[in-house]
Design an enzyme around this catalytic site. Structure first.
Site, PDB file in Angstrom:
ATOM      1  N   ASP A   1      -6.339  20.742 -13.835  1.00  0.00           N
ATOM      2  CA  ASP A   1      -6.741  19.424 -14.338  1.00  0.00           C
ATOM      3  C   ASP A   1      -6.372  19.397 -15.825  1.00  0.00           C
ATOM      4  O   ASP A   1      -6.997  20.082 -16.633  1.00  0.00           O
ATOM      5  CB  ASP A   1      -8.246  19.225 -14.119  1.00  0.00           C
ATOM      6  CG  ASP A   1      -8.729  17.848 -14.553  1.00  0.00           C
ATOM      7  OD1 ASP A   1      -8.050  17.210 -15.383  1.00  0.00           O
ATOM      8  OD2 ASP A   1      -9.793  17.416 -14.071  1.00  0.00           O
TER       9      ASP A   1
ATOM     10  N   ARG B   1       0.832  -1.212   0.000  1.00  0.00           N
ATOM     11  CA  ARG B   1       0.000   0.000   0.000  1.00  0.00           C
ATOM     12  C   ARG B   1       0.866   1.262   0.000  1.00  0.00           C
ATOM     13  O   ARG B   1       0.396   2.348  -0.340  1.00  0.00           O
ATOM     14  CB  ARG B   1      -0.974  -0.004   1.202  1.00  0.00           C
ATOM     15  CG  ARG B   1      -1.883   1.219   1.247  1.00  0.00           C
ATOM     16  CD  ARG B   1      -3.116   1.040   2.141  1.00  0.00           C
ATOM     17  NE  ARG B   1      -2.867   0.307   3.351  1.00  0.00           N
ATOM     18  CZ  ARG B   1      -2.261   0.783   4.432  1.00  0.00           C
ATOM     19  NH1 ARG B   1      -1.823   2.034   4.459  1.00  0.00           N
ATOM     20  NH2 ARG B   1      -2.069   0.011   5.489  1.00  0.00           N
TER      21      ARG B   1
ATOM     22  N   TYR C   1     -15.018  19.394 -15.311  1.00  0.00           N
ATOM     23  CA  TYR C   1     -15.505  18.095 -14.854  1.00  0.00           C
ATOM     24  C   TYR C   1     -16.216  18.252 -13.502  1.00  0.00           C
ATOM     25  O   TYR C   1     -15.664  18.852 -12.569  1.00  0.00           O
ATOM     26  CB  TYR C   1     -14.328  17.118 -14.731  1.00  0.00           C
ATOM     27  CG  TYR C   1     -14.795  15.749 -14.341  1.00  0.00           C
ATOM     28  CD1 TYR C   1     -15.561  15.002 -15.211  1.00  0.00           C
ATOM     29  CD2 TYR C   1     -14.519  15.233 -13.086  1.00  0.00           C
ATOM     30  CE1 TYR C   1     -16.034  13.749 -14.843  1.00  0.00           C
ATOM     31  CE2 TYR C   1     -14.981  13.987 -12.714  1.00  0.00           C
ATOM     32  CZ  TYR C   1     -15.742  13.254 -13.605  1.00  0.00           C
ATOM     33  OH  TYR C   1     -16.214  12.025 -13.235  1.00  0.00           O
TER      34      TYR C   1
ATOM     35  N   LYS D   1      -8.189   8.500 -19.074  1.00  0.00           N
ATOM     36  CA  LYS D   1      -8.472   9.098 -20.389  1.00  0.00           C
ATOM     37  C   LYS D   1      -7.242   8.951 -21.298  1.00  0.00           C
ATOM     38  O   LYS D   1      -6.747   7.861 -21.488  1.00  0.00           O
ATOM     39  CB  LYS D   1      -8.879  10.562 -20.192  1.00  0.00           C
ATOM     40  CG  LYS D   1      -9.922  10.788 -19.091  1.00  0.00           C
ATOM     41  CD  LYS D   1     -11.272  10.287 -19.495  1.00  0.00           C
ATOM     42  CE  LYS D   1     -12.374  10.543 -18.483  1.00  0.00           C
ATOM     43  NZ  LYS D   1     -12.176  10.119 -17.112  1.00  0.00           N
TER      44      LYS D   1
HETATM   45  C1  LIG Z   1     -11.377  16.184 -16.724  1.00  0.00           C
HETATM   46  C2  LIG Z   1     -11.603  15.066 -15.760  1.00  0.00           C
HETATM   47  N1  LIG Z   1     -11.035  15.129 -14.557  1.00  0.00           N
HETATM   48  C3  LIG Z   1     -11.187  14.135 -13.655  1.00  0.00           C
HETATM   49  C4  LIG Z   1     -11.963  13.026 -13.928  1.00  0.00           C
HETATM   50  C5  LIG Z   1     -12.139  11.943 -12.905  1.00  0.00           C
HETATM   51  O1  LIG Z   1     -11.319  10.866 -13.243  1.00  0.00           O
HETATM   52  P1  LIG Z   1     -11.611   9.320 -12.923  1.00  0.00           P
HETATM   53  O2  LIG Z   1     -12.900   8.959 -13.611  1.00  0.00           O
HETATM   54  O3  LIG Z   1     -10.406   8.622 -13.459  1.00  0.00           O
HETATM   55  O4  LIG Z   1     -11.739   9.192 -11.446  1.00  0.00           O
HETATM   56  C6  LIG Z   1     -12.571  12.931 -15.174  1.00  0.00           C
HETATM   57  C7  LIG Z   1     -13.414  11.760 -15.489  1.00  0.00           C
HETATM   58  O5  LIG Z   1     -14.227  11.762 -16.400  1.00  0.00           O
HETATM   59  C8  LIG Z   1     -12.390  13.972 -16.113  1.00  0.00           C
HETATM   60  O6  LIG Z   1     -12.982  13.933 -17.316  1.00  0.00           O
END
Ligand SMILES: Cc1ncc(COP(=O)(O)O)c(C=O)c1O
Length: 369
Positions: free
Chosen positions: A170, A48, A100, A195
């Site tokens: 992000d 972990r 997001y 992604k």
């Molecule tokens: C721009 C963005 N940030 C964060 C996330 C969250 O990521 P995860 O689904 O891998 O937890 C997403 C998921 O769709 C996203 O599109």
């Protein structure tokens, strides 16, 4: 030797040449490791806290931004690890409201009840800069999906720092090959590696990249305490996928841009959003701070029903959420109820298909819907 980003993505994190050793070592599956004597006698003691497969992929991700990267079980775990230790009662979080929705969930459901004041702002440089006064932490996503608004990372970083705040970006959409926010002044970059970084729609992972080793230690501690760790096999798949990141990002960006130009010229498409189009309101900023515009195109058809018929009529494009995969996907984003977009707005993620095939499929679907 100084090398380009695609070369880095291919070689980063791999061991040096050793006679008889594999070029790409496989995943290490381990809970406890042999650890004799003192607790720090070996780099790995318990699964972990650390794992050699994480070490390799983290080295690769870090190399793409000349920084240190920490791997998490999901993008949301990465986002939590940035925000939750950084904010407490009386602190102020400025966060974009058109990116997001996960960040709004953390802000409203986890941070606000702990006494953090939250200011939601649109992804517009002036609005974010104006909200920075008194802020502790600033969170942006640029381009912010699904509407693909863009802000000036360097200007926002300056305003955040002038206020004594830290800035996280992000960068899931662009990936480090499309945009390097740390070079523009950001303090942390967060990825949903689910992604484009992994790019094959077959795993869920996240990562945070920082240049401050103390912050990296905080992130690792948060991961160990919370247990939001990556499985070794997923970590290995991510590392394996990074080798084609340059190829994938280039092809996806080219396909998305070609699709955006094609859609812009169709009278039955009401609006098209892509940061590379000159009529995008923040095109100049995007052109300055991005190397590639990424896989996403947003476009609006006349109503939810026509949009659904379009999605059903596509043969090469899967109706699915998420983005950044080698297969093209699209969805009517308002079905989630979380984004301020028209009922007929489609978020389209261009894959790595041949551009002619993709455009022909979209054209056929538009004609048949
Ligand atoms: C721009 C963005 N940030 C964060 C996330 C969250 O990521 P995860 O689904 O891998 O937890 C997403 C998921 O769709 C996203 O599109």
């Amino acid at each position: 030797m100084s090398v380009g980003p695609s070369t880095r993505a291919i070689h980063a994190g791999l061991p040096g040449a050793e006679q008889g050793a594999p070029l790409s070592p496989g995943p290490v599956f381990a809970a406890p490791y042999h650890l004799q004597g003192e607790k720090d006698a070996a780099p790995y003691g318990y699964g972990r806290d650390a794992n050699p497969t994480w070490t390799a992929v983290e080295a690769a991700l870090g190399a793409l931004e000349d920084a240190e990267s920490v791997l998490f079980s999901a993008g949301m775990a990465a986002m939590s690890a940035v925000l939750e230790p950084a904010l407490g009662a009386g602190d102020v979080l400025v966060a974009v409201r058109d990116g997001y929705p996960g960040v709004r969930g953390i802000a409203n459901d986890r941070l606000a009840p702990r006494g953090v004041q939250v200011r939601f702002v649109p992804t517009e440089t002036e609005a974010i800069v104006a909200a920075c006064d008194g802020a502790t932490f600033v969170w942006v996503e640029t381009p912010a999906n699904p509407a693909l608004n863009v802000c000036d990372v360097a200007a926002v970083a300056d305003a955040a720092h002038a206020a004594g705040a830290r800035l996280a970006v992000d960068n899931t959409l662009a990936t480090p090959l499309g945009q390097r926010p740390l070079d523009l002044g950001a303090d942390a970059v967060m990825y949903s590696a689910t992604k484009g970084l992994s790019g094959h729609s077959d795993l869920v992972l996240g990562a945070v990249t920082v240049r401050d080793p103390e912050w990296a230690a905080v992130l690792r501690k948060h991961r160990s305490q919370g247990g939001a760790i990556a499985g070794p096999f997923e970590a290995w798949l991510l590392h394996r996928s990074l080798a084609t990141l340059g190829l994938r990002v280039e092809r996806q960006s080219a396909n998305a841009f070609a699709l955006a130009r094609f859609l812009r010229d169709r009278p039955d498409v009401l609006a098209v959003r892509h940061p590379g189009l000159e009529d995008h309101p923040q095109h100049a900023v995007a052109a300055r701070q991005m190397r590639q515009y990424g896989p996403l195109v947003g476009f609006t058809l006349d109503g939810a029903e026509r949009a659904q018929r379009f999605l059903a009529a596509c043969e090469l494009v899967a109706e699915a959420t998420s983005f950044g995969g080698v297969h093209s996907t699209a969805e009517r984003r308002s079905r989630w109820g979380t984004d301020d977009v028209a009922e007929g707005f489609i978020r389209f993620s261009a894959g790595c298909e041949d551009a002619d095939d993709l455009l022909a499929d979209v054209e056929r679907a538009l004609q048949n819907c």
